[in-house]
Scaffold this motif. Structure first.
Motif, PDB file in Angstrom:
ATOM      1  N   ALA A  44       0.258 -11.010   7.538  1.00 35.63           N
ATOM      2  CA  ALA A  44       0.309 -10.325   8.995  1.00 35.63           C
ATOM      3  C   ALA A  44      -0.829 -10.492   9.745  1.00 35.63           C
ATOM      4  N   GLY A  45      -1.981 -10.882   9.319  1.00 28.68           N
ATOM      5  CA  GLY A  45      -3.055 -10.727   9.732  1.00 28.68           C
ATOM      6  C   GLY A  45      -3.448 -12.100  10.464  1.00 28.68           C
ATOM      7  N   ILE A  46      -2.690 -13.065  10.342  1.00 29.63           N
ATOM      8  CA  ILE A  46      -2.847 -14.330  11.101  1.00 29.63           C
ATOM      9  C   ILE A  46      -2.451 -14.186  12.697  1.00 29.63           C
ATOM     10  N   ARG A  47      -3.175 -14.620  13.569  1.00 25.88           N
ATOM     11  CA  ARG A  47      -2.878 -14.754  14.791  1.00 25.88           C
ATOM     12  C   ARG A  47      -1.573 -15.395  15.159  1.00 25.88           C
ATOM     13  N   GLY A  48      -0.622 -14.717  16.001  1.00 32.62           N
ATOM     14  CA  GLY A  48       0.754 -15.140  16.092  1.00 32.62           C
ATOM     15  C   GLY A  48       1.802 -14.794  15.270  1.00 32.62           C
ATOM     16  N   THR A  49       1.372 -13.989  14.329  1.00 35.12           N
ATOM     17  CA  THR A  49       2.620 -13.997  13.199  1.00 35.12           C
ATOM     18  C   THR A  49       2.719 -12.493  13.412  1.00 35.12           C
ATOM     19  N   ARG A  50       4.116 -12.165  13.535  1.00 41.14           N
ATOM     20  CA  ARG A  50       4.567 -10.780  13.644  1.00 41.14           C
ATOM     21  C   ARG A  50       4.086  -9.888  12.292  1.00 41.14           C
ATOM     22  N   THR A  51       3.584  -8.736  12.680  1.00 39.15           N
ATOM     23  CA  THR A  51       3.257  -7.838  11.662  1.00 39.15           C
ATOM     24  C   THR A  51       4.367  -7.073  11.178  1.00 39.15           C
ATOM     25  N   GLU A  52       4.352  -7.379   9.796  1.00 42.54           N
ATOM     26  CA  GLU A  52       5.730  -6.819   9.066  1.00 42.54           C
ATOM     27  C   GLU A  52       5.053  -5.875   7.840  1.00 42.54           C
ATOM     28  N   THR A  53       5.935  -4.696   7.617  1.00 47.52           N
ATOM     29  CA  THR A  53       5.288  -3.893   6.583  1.00 47.52           C
ATOM     30  C   THR A  53       6.509  -3.651   5.493  1.00 47.52           C
ATOM     31  N   ASN A  54       6.173  -3.370   4.388  1.00 45.27           N
ATOM     32  CA  ASN A  54       7.063  -3.196   3.385  1.00 45.27           C
ATOM     33  C   ASN A  54       6.691  -1.586   2.661  1.00 45.27           C
ATOM     34  N   THR A  55       7.702  -0.622   2.388  1.00 44.12           N
ATOM     35  CA  THR A  55       7.502   0.420   1.730  1.00 44.12           C
ATOM     36  C   THR A  55       7.767   0.304   0.374  1.00 44.12           C
ATOM     37  N   ARG A  56       6.885   0.561  -0.321  1.00 42.61           N
ATOM     38  CA  ARG A  56       7.231   0.524  -2.016  1.00 42.61           C
ATOM     39  C   ARG A  56       7.028   2.150  -2.603  1.00 42.61           C
ATOM     40  N   ASP A  57       8.185   2.333  -2.907  1.00 39.51           N
ATOM     41  CA  ASP A  57       8.413   3.824  -3.682  1.00 39.51           C
ATOM     42  C   ASP A  57       7.855   3.711  -5.065  1.00 39.51           C
ATOM     43  N   LEU A  58       7.047   4.473  -5.297  1.00 38.85           N
ATOM     44  CA  LEU A  58       6.278   4.411  -6.833  1.00 38.85           C
ATOM     45  C   LEU A  58       7.033   5.278  -7.670  1.00 38.85           C
ATOM     46  N   THR A  59       8.125   6.024  -7.195  1.00 33.15           N
ATOM     47  CA  THR A  59       9.095   6.818  -8.177  1.00 33.15           C
ATOM     48  C   THR A  59       9.466   6.121  -9.278  1.00 33.15           C
ATOM     49  N   GLY A  60       9.315   6.633 -10.660  1.00 33.98           N
ATOM     50  CA  GLY A  60       9.830   5.761 -11.679  1.00 33.98           C
ATOM     51  C   GLY A  60       8.867   5.105 -12.406  1.00 33.98           C
ATOM     52  N   LEU A  61       7.818   4.804 -11.809  1.00 28.55           N
ATOM     53  CA  LEU A  61       6.597   4.211 -12.421  1.00 28.55           C
ATOM     54  C   LEU A  61       5.879   5.033 -13.610  1.00 28.55           C
ATOM     55  N   SER A  62       5.236   4.331 -14.403  1.00 32.42           N
ATOM     56  CA  SER A  62       4.270   5.456 -15.420  1.00 32.42           C
ATOM     57  C   SER A  62       3.102   5.717 -14.653  1.00 32.42           C
TER      58      SER A  62
END
Length: 315
Positions: A44-62
């Protein structure tokens, strides 16, 4: 007298080992506070590339997996989001304890000035079939976690839930917490401080030392190097312990009745990815912290503290 159970939330910094032991004894529950990471792909930090995000839920992890995910988020500059448990989660927890035979529940939570958790617990109490007393601790982390453990220890010998609540209120009022935050960047990403304040902090290399007063976070000093900040944190803790031990103050009547008395010692030391520094702090405090429990900051607080944070709880 009916049986009384104790409920708190995961910001109370109850270690997994202590939690397991309390659950085996019965009448004790910790409601988890949701944490998620907003991840930004490297491309996402590359010029000309659309910034995308992903939300990672940590529920259920140790707990170890959650700690690792938060550590990596801080390293990569990702934002960690936190929220209070839903009222339904509280209601389910309360109902389970009722089904186990407990007649009343004392629910102790993170300061209402810092989180909506206590309000969610109150709504959950209304949805539950249990008789619940919800208590705002007006503090954070082990400063109310150790009060919840005391409450569990004496729940069976208290005359009423109201008396137990008075004991907990007295313990929280007589407990201090002091913490060191190496950077304001995590607080900025989480929306806890303004970008302008974070920028000033970075510009002047401010390493704040803070505490909790009237349920709110407040700064005590603003050292400008990490070395100086840790030296001042150590001295502040020593001074507060010495002050507590020198003042011949009677504990709250309800607490004294059950031999729950302030000691003027550090009861807990929290850290964020820097266990070695926490151990060094404990060693430097000598007898003041010889019995302190060392533990990672709970994920919901580690999300905003950043790497290298330290905190001491004095009762």
């Amino acid at each position: 007298m009916g049986r009384i159970a104790v409920v708190t939330d995961s910001a109370a910094a109850i270690t997994p080992e202590i939690l397991k032991e309390r659950q085996e004894r019965g009448g004790f529950a910790v409601v988890p506070m949701p944490v998620s990471v907003q991840e930004t792909p490297a491309r996402a930090g590359i010029r000309g590339t659309r910034t995308e995000t992903n939300t990672r839920d940590l529920t259920g992890l140790s707990l170890e997996e959650i700690d690792e995910a938060i550590l990596m988020a801080h390293v990569l500059g990702n934002t960690v989001h936190t929220s209070g448990p839903a009222p339904g989660v509280f209601a389910d927890t309360y109902d389970t304890l009722v089904d186990e035979g407990y007649e009343h529940i004392l629910s102790i939570h993170l300061s209402g000035e810092l989180s909506g958790t206590v309000e969610s617990a109150r709504v959950g109490a209304q949805l539950s079939k249990a008789r619940v007393t919800v208590l705002d601790s007006r503090t954070v982390a082990g400063a109310y976690g150790h009060a919840a453990l005391h409450a569990h220890d004496i729940a069976d010998i208290c005359d009423s839930p109201e008396e137990l609540a008075k004991v907990v209120t007295g313990i929280c009022a007589e407990t201090d917490i002091y913490f060191y935050i190496p950077t304001l960047d995590a607080l900025r990403r989480g929306g806890r401080v303004s970008p302008a304040l974070a920028m000033v902090g970075q510009m002047f290399q401010i390493k704040p030392i803070g505490t909790v007063a009237d349920g709110k976070l407040t700064y005590v000093e603003r050292p400008r190097t990490a070395t100086r900040a840790k030296e001042r944190l150590t001295q502040i803790i020593r001074d507060v312990c010495t002050k507590h031990q020198s003042v011949k103050k009677h504990p709250a009547a309800a607490a004294a009745q059950h031999d729950v008395r302030p000691t003027g010692h550090v009861v807990a030391l929290h850290h964020m990815g820097n266990l070695a520094e926490a151990k060094a702090l404990q060693d430097s405090l000598g007898a003041f912290a010889s019995d302190a429990v060392l533990s990672s900051l709970p994920p919901v607080l580690a999300a905003h503290s950043g790497l290298g944070a330290l905190a001491a709880v004095i009762y």
